[in-house]
Design a protein around this motif. Structure first.
Motif, mmCIF file in Angstrom:
data_model
loop_
_atom_site.group_PDB
_atom_site.id
_atom_site.type_symbol
_atom_site.label_atom_id
_atom_site.label_comp_id
_atom_site.label_asym_id
_atom_site.label_seq_id
_atom_site.Cartn_x
_atom_site.Cartn_y
_atom_site.Cartn_z
ATOM 1 N N GLY A 178 38.886 -3.143 28.017
ATOM 2 C CA GLY A 178 38.559 -1.740 28.266
ATOM 3 C C GLY A 178 39.454 -0.743 27.557
ATOM 4 O O GLY A 178 39.470 0.428 27.909
ATOM 5 N N LEU A 179 40.182 -1.174 26.538
ATOM 6 C CA LEU A 179 41.077 -0.274 25.802
ATOM 7 C C LEU A 179 40.337 0.303 24.595
ATOM 8 O O LEU A 179 39.770 -0.426 23.797
ATOM 9 N N ARG A 180 40.346 1.615 24.485
ATOM 10 C CA ARG A 180 39.654 2.313 23.392
ATOM 11 C C ARG A 180 40.503 2.284 22.133
ATOM 12 O O ARG A 180 41.712 2.517 22.172
ATOM 13 N N ILE A 181 39.843 2.013 21.001
ATOM 14 C CA ILE A 181 40.502 1.942 19.695
ATOM 15 C C ILE A 181 39.690 2.771 18.701
ATOM 16 O O ILE A 181 38.468 2.651 18.647
ATOM 17 N N ALA A 182 40.378 3.594 17.916
ATOM 18 C CA ALA A 182 39.727 4.371 16.864
ATOM 19 C C ALA A 182 40.291 3.939 15.513
ATOM 20 O O ALA A 182 41.459 3.578 15.404
ATOM 21 N N LEU A 183 39.454 3.992 14.495
ATOM 22 C CA LEU A 183 39.852 3.616 13.140
ATOM 23 C C LEU A 183 39.575 4.769 12.188
ATOM 24 O O LEU A 183 38.497 5.368 12.220
ATOM 25 N N ALA A 184 40.562 5.058 11.336
ATOM 26 C CA ALA A 184 40.401 6.095 10.313
ATOM 27 C C ALA A 184 40.838 5.563 8.964
ATOM 28 O O ALA A 184 41.732 4.725 8.877
ATOM 29 N N ARG A 185 40.199 6.063 7.914
ATOM 30 C CA ARG A 185 40.673 5.841 6.546
ATOM 31 C C ARG A 185 41.580 7.024 6.245
ATOM 32 O O ARG A 185 41.222 8.167 6.474
ATOM 33 N N VAL A 186 42.775 6.745 5.742
ATOM 34 C CA VAL A 186 43.752 7.785 5.445
ATOM 35 C C VAL A 186 43.629 8.155 3.975
ATOM 36 O O VAL A 186 43.776 7.290 3.104
ATOM 37 N N GLU A 187 43.321 9.419 3.728
ATOM 38 C CA GLU A 187 43.140 9.890 2.363
ATOM 39 C C GLU A 187 43.964 11.147 2.156
ATOM 40 O O GLU A 187 44.447 11.749 3.122
ATOM 41 N N THR A 188 44.107 11.549 0.917
ATOM 42 C CA THR A 188 44.805 12.798 0.630
ATOM 43 C C THR A 188 44.129 13.920 1.398
ATOM 44 O O THR A 188 42.922 14.082 1.339
ATOM 45 N N GLY A 189 44.915 14.652 2.144
ATOM 46 C CA GLY A 189 44.357 15.759 2.906
ATOM 47 C C GLY A 189 43.935 15.409 4.318
ATOM 48 O O GLY A 189 43.427 16.261 5.029
ATOM 49 N N GLY A 190 44.115 14.180 4.745
ATOM 50 C CA GLY A 190 43.798 13.869 6.131
ATOM 51 C C GLY A 190 43.174 12.517 6.349
ATOM 52 O O GLY A 190 43.251 11.628 5.514
ATOM 53 N N ARG A 191 42.505 12.406 7.499
ATOM 54 C CA ARG A 191 41.893 11.155 7.915
ATOM 55 C C ARG A 191 40.377 11.307 8.003
ATOM 56 O O ARG A 191 39.894 12.355 8.409
ATOM 57 N N GLU A 192 39.686 10.248 7.661
ATOM 58 C CA GLU A 192 38.247 10.177 7.863
ATOM 59 C C GLU A 192 38.006 9.147 8.960
ATOM 60 O O GLU A 192 38.270 7.954 8.777
ATOM 61 N N TRP A 193 37.537 9.604 10.116
ATOM 62 C CA TRP A 193 37.323 8.693 11.245
ATOM 63 C C TRP A 193 36.087 7.851 10.983
ATOM 64 O O TRP A 193 35.018 8.376 10.656
ATOM 65 N N LEU A 194 36.234 6.539 11.097
ATOM 66 C CA LEU A 194 35.167 5.606 10.744
ATOM 67 C C LEU A 194 34.520 4.926 11.934
ATOM 68 O O LEU A 194 33.339 4.600 11.891
ATOM 69 N N ALA A 195 35.292 4.641 12.960
ATOM 70 C CA ALA A 195 34.754 3.860 14.078
ATOM 71 C C ALA A 195 35.571 4.098 15.329
ATOM 72 O O ALA A 195 36.738 4.470 15.268
ATOM 73 N N GLU A 241 44.276 3.612 9.479
ATOM 74 C CA GLU A 241 45.058 3.789 10.698
ATOM 75 C C GLU A 241 44.211 3.395 11.904
ATOM 76 O O GLU A 241 43.092 3.894 12.058
ATOM 77 N N LEU A 242 44.744 2.501 12.704
ATOM 78 C CA LEU A 242 44.172 2.179 14.002
ATOM 79 C C LEU A 242 44.928 2.998 15.044
ATOM 80 O O LEU A 242 46.165 3.049 15.014
ATOM 81 N N VAL A 243 44.208 3.621 15.954
ATOM 82 C CA VAL A 243 44.839 4.354 17.054
ATOM 83 C C VAL A 243 44.391 3.685 18.350
ATOM 84 O O VAL A 243 43.203 3.695 18.695
ATOM 85 N N PHE A 244 45.350 3.087 19.028
ATOM 86 C CA PHE A 244 45.098 2.411 20.293
ATOM 87 C C PHE A 244 45.390 3.404 21.419
ATOM 88 O O PHE A 244 46.508 3.920 21.526
ATOM 89 N N HIS A 245 44.415 3.672 22.265
ATOM 90 C CA HIS A 245 44.576 4.630 23.367
ATOM 91 C C HIS A 245 45.186 3.907 24.566
ATOM 92 O O HIS A 245 44.539 3.667 25.590
#
Length: 115
Positions: free
Chosen positions: A20-37, A63-67
């Motif tokens: 039940g732990l929420r995880i978000a994934l982003a691609r890190v690019e120049t100028g910020g993050r693009e959230w993918l999933a 970047e994975l962000v574990f909540h």
């Protein structure tokens, strides 16, 4: 060969998978993050599929962000101020299978490139 990304979370304080732990994934690019999933771990502490499947993979920084805070509160491990809330892990991928697990407790965590 392209690549893909999997992850899972183990609750080391309770000695079980972190369900039940929420995880978000982003691609890190120049100028910020693009959230993918965004996914939630199942009873085995894993996502039901690759968090980044092969058809969406491209080399670069991610970047994975574990909540963790939400999970720790929901499981009754923390009732006051959180020591750990969001746990970001930034890493690079080139090709192949990347597996980035999180070993979590209320006051610490570790990670590694798994298989």
């Amino acid at each position: 060969m392209s690549g893909y990304l999997t992850t899972h979370v183990l609750d080391t304080a309770r000695g079980c998978p972190a369900s039940g732990l929420r995880i978000a994934l982003a691609r890190v690019e120049t100028g910020g993050r693009e959230w993918l999933a965004e996914m939630v771990t199942n009873d085995d502490g894993r996502t039901d599929g690759a968090i980044l499947p092969e058809n969406r993979f491209k080399p670069g920084s991610y970047e994975l962000v574990f909540h963790a805070g939400d999970y720790l509160r929901a499981t009754g491990q923390v009732t006051g101020p959180l020591f750990l809330d969001e746990v970001p892990i930034r890493f690079g991928m080139e090709k192949g299978h990347y597996h980035v697990p999180l070993l979590l407790s209320p006051y610490g965590y570790s990670t590694y490139r798994g298989s």
